[in-house]
Structures are given as structure tokens and as C-alpha cells.
Design a protein around this motif. Structure first.
Motif, PDB file in Angstrom:
ATOM      1  N   ARG A   1       0.967  -1.244   0.074  1.00 33.68           N
ATOM      2  CA  ARG A   1      -0.025  -0.111  -0.209  1.00 33.68           C
ATOM      3  C   ARG A   1       1.036   1.186   0.069  1.00 33.68           C
TER       4      ARG A   1
ATOM      5  N   ASP B   1       0.992   4.175  -3.020  1.00 33.09           N
ATOM      6  CA  ASP B   1       0.699   5.430  -2.716  1.00 33.09           C
ATOM      7  C   ASP B   1       1.718   6.446  -2.348  1.00 33.09           C
TER       8      ASP B   1
ATOM      9  N   THR C   1      -8.414   8.893   2.482  1.00 31.10           N
ATOM     10  CA  THR C   1      -9.019   8.031   1.810  1.00 31.10           C
ATOM     11  C   THR C   1      -9.459   8.570   0.313  1.00 31.10           C
TER      12      THR C   1
ATOM     13  N   VAL D   1      -5.490   5.465   2.259  1.00 26.79           N
ATOM     14  CA  VAL D   1      -4.279   5.939   1.336  1.00 26.79           C
ATOM     15  C   VAL D   1      -3.034   6.076   2.279  1.00 26.79           C
TER      16      VAL D   1
ATOM     17  N   ARG E   1      -5.451  11.850  -8.382  1.00 30.14           N
ATOM     18  CA  ARG E   1      -6.590  11.054  -7.424  1.00 30.14           C
ATOM     19  C   ARG E   1      -7.283  12.191  -6.659  1.00 30.14           C
TER      20      ARG E   1
ATOM     21  N   LEU F   1      -8.949  13.020  -3.248  1.00 25.88           N
ATOM     22  CA  LEU F   1      -8.864  12.447  -1.629  1.00 25.88           C
ATOM     23  C   LEU F   1      -9.458  13.279  -0.649  1.00 25.88           C
TER      24      LEU F   1
END
Length: 163
Positions: A15, A19, A46, A55, A121, A123
Motif C-alpha cells: 500500500r 501511494d 481515503t 491511502v 486522485r 482524496l
């Protein structure tokens, strides 16, 4: 038990690698300081619409006490023990509230959300304030910044408001 811990470590490492590109600016936002919030617990970051998917962004990996500074040019989040995260004004998307995020469930609208964009992204970073008045001030400050409204001083708080 050892196998379970090894799998958790491997999953967290994967993860974190996924990220690693989710970062803000390298320098603190410019302009006047509009507000400081020191009685804050950082909960998690997230993806928008996925409140239970953490995240693992650098500087925002772990839950903990945090300080948030709002500047004319963006926001700085400093989680204790982590490197500060600087989010420029161009990456801010607004604020919101929630009751559930990965790592925390509270009353309806008990968490303040900071919506921002990084690495392509959308977030949401979530925070739990010790006082409802501070959460309102945080929301007002972020909404004013992201909408381009004139900047005002959001640091005013009375003892009555803090209750």
C-alpha cells in the motif's frame, strides 16, 4: 501468528509503495496565515467515495495528533512523528463532514474532511476536532480558500464557542 503479522506487513508495504506518488508541495504554502488548529486528531486519508480504503501517503500514513495551518496559498498538515504535508491552493477541492472513515466511527458529521487532489486522485483527509466550533472554523476556512472568496481571519474563537 507470525504468518498473520508477515501478511499484514507485506500488505502495508504494498500500500505504501502504491501511494508513494500522493504528495503535496515540497514547500509550505505562501501568503498570510489565516488559521491554526492544534486540537486535532488526524484520522486517515481515503479516496473520495471510498471511506474504508486507506491511502498510505507520505506524511499521512498513521493516525495521530496533528496541527493544521491554513494559509492564503494552501494548507499544511503536520501529524506528530511524520513529515509535514503541504497542499497548495490549486490542489484543494473543498471540505465536508462524515461519521465514518477507516480507523474511526463517530456521530453523524463528527469528522471534518479536507478534499484535495494529488497524483491524479481525488482524496479526503479526515480530522476529529476537540471542539465543534473549531471544526466549523476549519470548514469555513477551507471553503473560503477553495471557492476563491476574500480571505478573512478564521482564528477567532471564544471560550463560549469552544464548549
Amino acid at each position: 501468528v507470525v504468518l498473520a503479522f508477515a501478511l499484514m506487513w507485506w500488505g502495508w508495504r504494498a500500500r505504501a509503495k502504491r501511494d508513494a506518488g500522493v504528495v503535496g508541495a515540497q514547500v509550505a504554502p505562501s501568503g498570510a496565515r489565516l488559521a491554526d488548529f492544534t486540537l486535532v486528531t488526524y484520522v486517515s486519508t481515503t479516496p473520495v467515495g471510498e471511506p474504508l480504503v486507506r491511502v498510505s501517503a507520505p506524511g499521512l500514513r498513521y493516525r495521530g495528533r496533528a496541527e493544521i495551518s491554513v494559509f492564503e496559498g494552501g494548507v499544511t498538515i503536520e501529524v506528530r512523528g511524520e513529515t509535514p504535508v503541504h497542499i497548495p491552493l490549486a490542489q484543494l477541492r473543498g471540505s465536508g463532514s462524515a461519521g465514518v472513515r477507516v480507523g474511526k466511527a463517530v456521530e453523524r458529521d463528527g469528522l471534518a474532511l479536507l478534499r484535495w487532489e494529488a497524483d491524479g486522485r481525488e482524496l479526503e483527509s479526515s480530522f476529529r476536532f476537540d471542539h465543534a466550533a473549531e471544526q466549523r472554523q476549519f470548514t469555513e476556512a477551507i471553503d473560503a480558500l477553495s471557492s476563491g472568496e476574500p480571505h478573512t481571519d478564521f482564528t477567532h474563537i471564544t471560550q463560549e464557542d469552544a464548549r
